[in-house]
Motif scaffolding. Structure first.
Motif, short mmCIF file in Angstrom:
data_model
loop_
_atom_site.label_atom_id
_atom_site.label_comp_id
_atom_site.label_asym_id
_atom_site.label_seq_id
_atom_site.Cartn_x
_atom_site.Cartn_y
_atom_site.Cartn_z
N TYR A 228 40.14 41.85 19.35
CA TYR A 228 41.31 42.53 19.90
C TYR A 228 41.67 43.80 19.14
N TYR A 229 40.99 44.04 18.01
CA TYR A 229 41.15 45.32 17.33
C TYR A 229 40.11 46.33 17.79
N GLY A 230 39.22 45.93 18.70
CA GLY A 230 38.31 46.89 19.30
C GLY A 230 36.97 47.03 18.60
N GLN A 390 47.95 35.07 31.03
CA GLN A 390 48.03 33.64 31.34
C GLN A 390 47.87 32.76 30.10
N TYR A 391 47.10 33.23 29.12
CA TYR A 391 46.91 32.40 27.93
C TYR A 391 47.30 33.11 26.63
N LYS A 392 47.69 34.38 26.73
CA LYS A 392 48.11 35.10 25.53
C LYS A 392 49.57 35.52 25.74
N THR A 393 50.46 34.86 25.04
CA THR A 393 51.89 35.04 25.30
C THR A 393 52.52 36.17 24.50
N ASP A 394 51.74 36.82 23.63
CA ASP A 394 52.32 37.85 22.77
C ASP A 394 51.91 39.26 23.17
N LEU A 395 51.59 39.49 24.46
CA LEU A 395 51.29 40.85 24.90
C LEU A 395 52.53 41.72 24.72
N LYS A 396 52.31 43.00 24.46
CA LYS A 396 53.39 43.87 23.97
C LYS A 396 54.19 44.56 25.07
N PHE A 397 53.98 44.18 26.34
CA PHE A 397 54.68 44.85 27.43
C PHE A 397 55.30 43.81 28.36
N GLU A 402 54.32 48.71 33.12
CA GLU A 402 54.76 49.33 31.87
C GLU A 402 53.55 49.65 30.98
N SER A 403 52.62 48.70 30.92
CA SER A 403 51.43 48.92 30.08
C SER A 403 50.57 50.06 30.63
N TRP A 404 50.44 50.12 31.95
CA TRP A 404 49.60 51.15 32.56
C TRP A 404 50.20 52.55 32.37
N ASN A 405 51.52 52.65 32.49
CA ASN A 405 52.19 53.93 32.26
C ASN A 405 52.05 54.36 30.80
N ARG A 406 52.19 53.40 29.89
CA ARG A 406 52.05 53.71 28.45
C ARG A 406 50.61 54.14 28.14
N PHE A 407 49.67 53.59 28.88
CA PHE A 407 48.25 53.91 28.70
C PHE A 407 47.93 55.33 29.16
N GLY A 408 48.79 55.88 30.00
CA GLY A 408 48.56 57.22 30.53
C GLY A 408 47.75 57.22 31.81
N GLU A 409 47.56 56.02 32.39
CA GLU A 409 46.91 55.83 33.69
C GLU A 409 45.44 56.21 33.72
N LEU A 414 38.20 49.57 26.33
CA LEU A 414 38.45 49.19 24.94
C LEU A 414 39.85 49.62 24.49
N GLU A 415 40.24 50.84 24.85
CA GLU A 415 41.54 51.36 24.43
C GLU A 415 42.69 50.62 25.12
N TYR A 416 42.47 50.23 26.38
CA TYR A 416 43.52 49.50 27.10
C TYR A 416 43.71 48.11 26.52
N ILE A 417 42.60 47.43 26.22
CA ILE A 417 42.68 46.10 25.62
C ILE A 417 43.43 46.17 24.29
N TYR A 418 43.11 47.20 23.52
CA TYR A 418 43.80 47.37 22.23
C TYR A 418 45.30 47.59 22.46
N LEU A 419 45.64 48.43 23.40
CA LEU A 419 47.04 48.78 23.66
C LEU A 419 47.87 47.55 24.02
N ILE A 420 47.38 46.74 24.97
CA ILE A 420 48.20 45.62 25.43
C ILE A 420 48.28 44.49 24.39
N ASN A 421 47.32 44.46 23.47
CA ASN A 421 47.36 43.45 22.40
C ASN A 421 48.15 43.92 21.19
N GLN A 422 48.10 45.23 20.89
CA GLN A 422 48.73 45.73 19.67
C GLN A 422 50.02 46.51 19.93
N GLY A 423 50.25 46.94 21.16
CA GLY A 423 51.49 47.61 21.49
C GLY A 423 51.51 49.10 21.21
#
Length: 661
Positions: A228-230, A390-397, A402-409, A414-423
């Protein structure tokens, strides 16, 4: 459902079939897995049906209605079998308890009558019907004992899985087994397992069986945090089910293999190519028949690989899958595929960066293949977010939008997975880490930043740097401590053999290079490139130099640096020479003469090469054009000679080989 998922679901069916075949093959019967009538049809040598067997593995008690579907039923097929051969045994095998309504003939007769079967049919079905309750553990032990008695197999457990896989492939193709063929294939599989052991010992560094991969003694939390750190994906990440299963992409691969034995997955770094390939290999292949190939840049080693794979696969009746993750700018992989693609039992799954895919022109002239381009868009991002949540309850959004907008669409998987796991974005996090290290360097005068510059530079240029050499070059007094600190920050790692340092993923290394070089005006990346050449794994020099040239590294500076280096291996000299030849060829063709060559092509068409005023070989007098100029009219010759004036023909001796002196 995937082929191997289906196999795993029906494993007990083929286990029972294997036990019957091994026990009874001396009778000379013909066995048909997934037969015309049932899961296993048994026929005489003359083709008469002796027995049809329905095999059930159901949770709970097996009842009469379980043998019926909307279209047909065990008893309807049994009725047809009896009409064909009156004495055919109708057998029901269950891995669980069988209800009394199937075991009691009177109750069964009544139920068949109520289903509309005629009295004559009911009577004959009851006469020929028999049942058996079996246990998977007991059957497995019995089959292993039978395999041990043959003395053909060095590892009966592997033999068991391969034989089940073989039966599955026969069933898929509606092929039958005769006693003679069984013995031949037992011998072939025995030879395969025996040679595999020797083969693995000799070639394990270049041809790695996936069956040797295990996480039995590994730490889940370490793999989870790394993934999850990429970091670059490993098969172990998939064994721990840390990835998000991309069902639509897996279906594309499955469909591609229907008509082709070569499938390419291509896309930019960070789009999940390796992760997807490993998931396919885990879920859609038999682990005992899958190898990961590490293609060497040494051509002799490449052909040794080809010969070894040919020998290993010879005579087998089930497919072997070969996975190749193409190292940037390595071209020997194509030699392997060209030599082996015609082998019907070899399948190739290949992952390749988009840049290298674009360079691989005209592959279709050598072999047939399917290619799948990996991209990442909003629809797939939404599936990934929903599956992960569904199985990871600590996603940051709070939600996907919200996550997609923060990602810049837009961006990489790899960068998206990192973003939603690390915030936070990967680049923001890396900038923060680098700033913390800068503060530490100012305070304590440590060497972490210098180590990191060299490692991220080499990794982003598809290379690894020697731990010992960089420690000696930078004169680091406490290298272990610094490396451990950088490892804890997920900034670098050791190679498996601890000899080299590398980044966690090329994308991370590229971002680090932007932070450490592009954003610091007092640092010249070209100085670090020159210094790195003597510190690298010499097998990586070809890709490092080509990447350096692509990034503007000056050839004259390179040559001056090379004059000061004594490489330890001929591989090092060979890789440098090849890189310089490629650079010289590229500059001559695309930088100096591209327009002139295009003009020649306009005049001479596809035969434009004969109009070149060049002698590539020194085995002829004059040049190529001199050999063929008598073929051209005076007018066309004049046009060609005018074009010749534009062609860069400086004959200065570039000191490409001077570093060899």
């Amino acid at each position: 459902m995937s082929a191997i998922s289906a196999l795993k679901g029906y494993r007990t069916q083929f286990l029972y079939s294997l036990k019957r075949i091994l026990n009874e093959y001396e009778n000379g019967f013909i066995y048909q897995p997934e037969g015309k009538f049932e899961d296993l049809d048994i026929l005489s040598e003359e083709g008469n049906y002796i027995e049809i067997v329905q095999i059930k593995n159901k949770t709970g008690q097996l009842v009469f209605s379980d043998l019926f579907s909307k279209e047909t039923s065990f008893f309807k097929r049994a009725e047809k079998a009896i009409l064909k051969d009156n004495n055919t045994i109708l057998k029901l095998v269950s891995y669980g308890e069988i209800s009394n309504e199937l075991k009691d003939k009177k109750i069964l007769s009544k139920k068949l009558s109520n289903k509309g079967f005629k009295d004559n049919s009911v009577k004959k079905i009851i006469e020929n019907f028999t049942f058996e309750t079996v246990d998977e553990g007991t059957l497995t032990t019995e089959v292993l004992d039978l395999l041990k008695k043959t003395s053909l197999f060095s590892d009966p457990k592997v033999a068991l899985e391969l034989l089940i896989y073989w039966l599955y492939t026969l069933g898929e193709k509606s092929k039958s087994i005769r006693a003679k063929e069984l013995i031949i294939n037992l011998q072939r599989i025995g030879k395969f397992i025996g040679e595999q052991t020797t083969f693995n010992t000799s070639y394990n560094s270049t041809i790695v069986p996936l069956s040797t991969k295990s996480v039995e003694y590994d730490d889940l939390e370490t793999y989870k945090s790394n993934f999850y750190y990429g970091v670059s994906a490993k098969f172990e990440h998939i064994l721990y089910n840390l990835d998000i299963v991309r069902e639509n992409k897996l279906k594309l691969i499955t469909n591609a293999f229907i008509d082709n034995n070569i499938v390419f997955i291509h896309g930019a770094s960070g789009q999940g190519k390796s992760t997807l390939a490993y998931r396919y290999l885990k879920d859609y292949t038999n682990e005992n028949t899958v190898y990961e190939l590490k293609i060497s840049e040494n051509l002799k080693e490449t052909y040794d690989t080809i010969n070894s794979l040919e020998a290993l696969s010879k005579g087998l009746k089930f497919p072997i899958t070969l996975y190749i993750d193409i190292k940037p700018q390595n071209t020997n992989w194509n030699e392997v595929i060209k030599e082996l693609y015609g082998k019907l039992n070899l399948k190739f799954l290949i992952t390749i960066r988009e840049e290298d895919w674009n360079r691989a022109n005209n592959l279709e002239q050598y072999y047939n293949f399917k290619d799948i381009e990996l991209t990442f868009d909003k629809s797939e991002a939404k599936i990934i977010y929903e599956n992960l949540s569904q199985y990871k309850t600590d996603l940051k959004f709070t939600d996907f939008e919200e996550s997609w907008n923060r990602f810049g669409e837009k961006g990489l998987l790899l960068e998206y997975i990192y973003l939603i796991n690390q915030g936070d974005t990967l680049k923001s996090r890396l900038k923060e880490q680098i700033q913390n290290i800068r503060n530490k360097v100012l305070e304590k005068k440590t060497d972490e930043l210098e180590i990191l510059r060299y490692v991220c530079l080499s990794d982003s240029f598809n290379s690894t740097i020697s731990f010992k050499r960089i420690v000696q070059y930078l004169k680091i007094k406490e290298p272990i401590k610094y490396i451990q600190d950088l490892q804890k920050e997920y900034l670098l790692q050791y190679s498996d053999n601890k000899e080299y340092l590398l980044g966690l993923h090329p994308i991370r290394s590229k971002i680090l290079c932007e932070i450490l070089f592009d954003e610091d005006e007092y640092i010249d990346i070209n100085d670090y490139i020159s210094n790195s050449i003597a510190l690298l794994n010499e097998e990586d020099l070809h890709s490092f130099l080509l990447s350096s040239f692509d990034n503007g590294y000056n050839v004259k500076t390179c040559l001056k640096t090379l004059e000061t280096i004594d490489f330890k291996t001929w591989t090092g000299y060979n890789n440098v020479l090849n890189a310089l030849i490629w650079k010289g060829t590229y500059d001559f063709t695309f930088e100096k003469n591209f327009n002139a060559f295009n003009k020649l092509k306009e005049v001479l068409g596809d035969g434009w090469l004969i109009g070149l005023p060049i002698n590539f070989t020194d085995v002829i007098d004059g040049n190529i054009y001199d050999l063929f100029k008598h073929l051209f009219s005076e007018e066309k010759s004049q046009i060609i000679l005018e074009i010749h004036k534009e062609i860069y023909k400086e004959r200065r001796c570039i000191r490409i080989l001077s570093f060899l002196a």
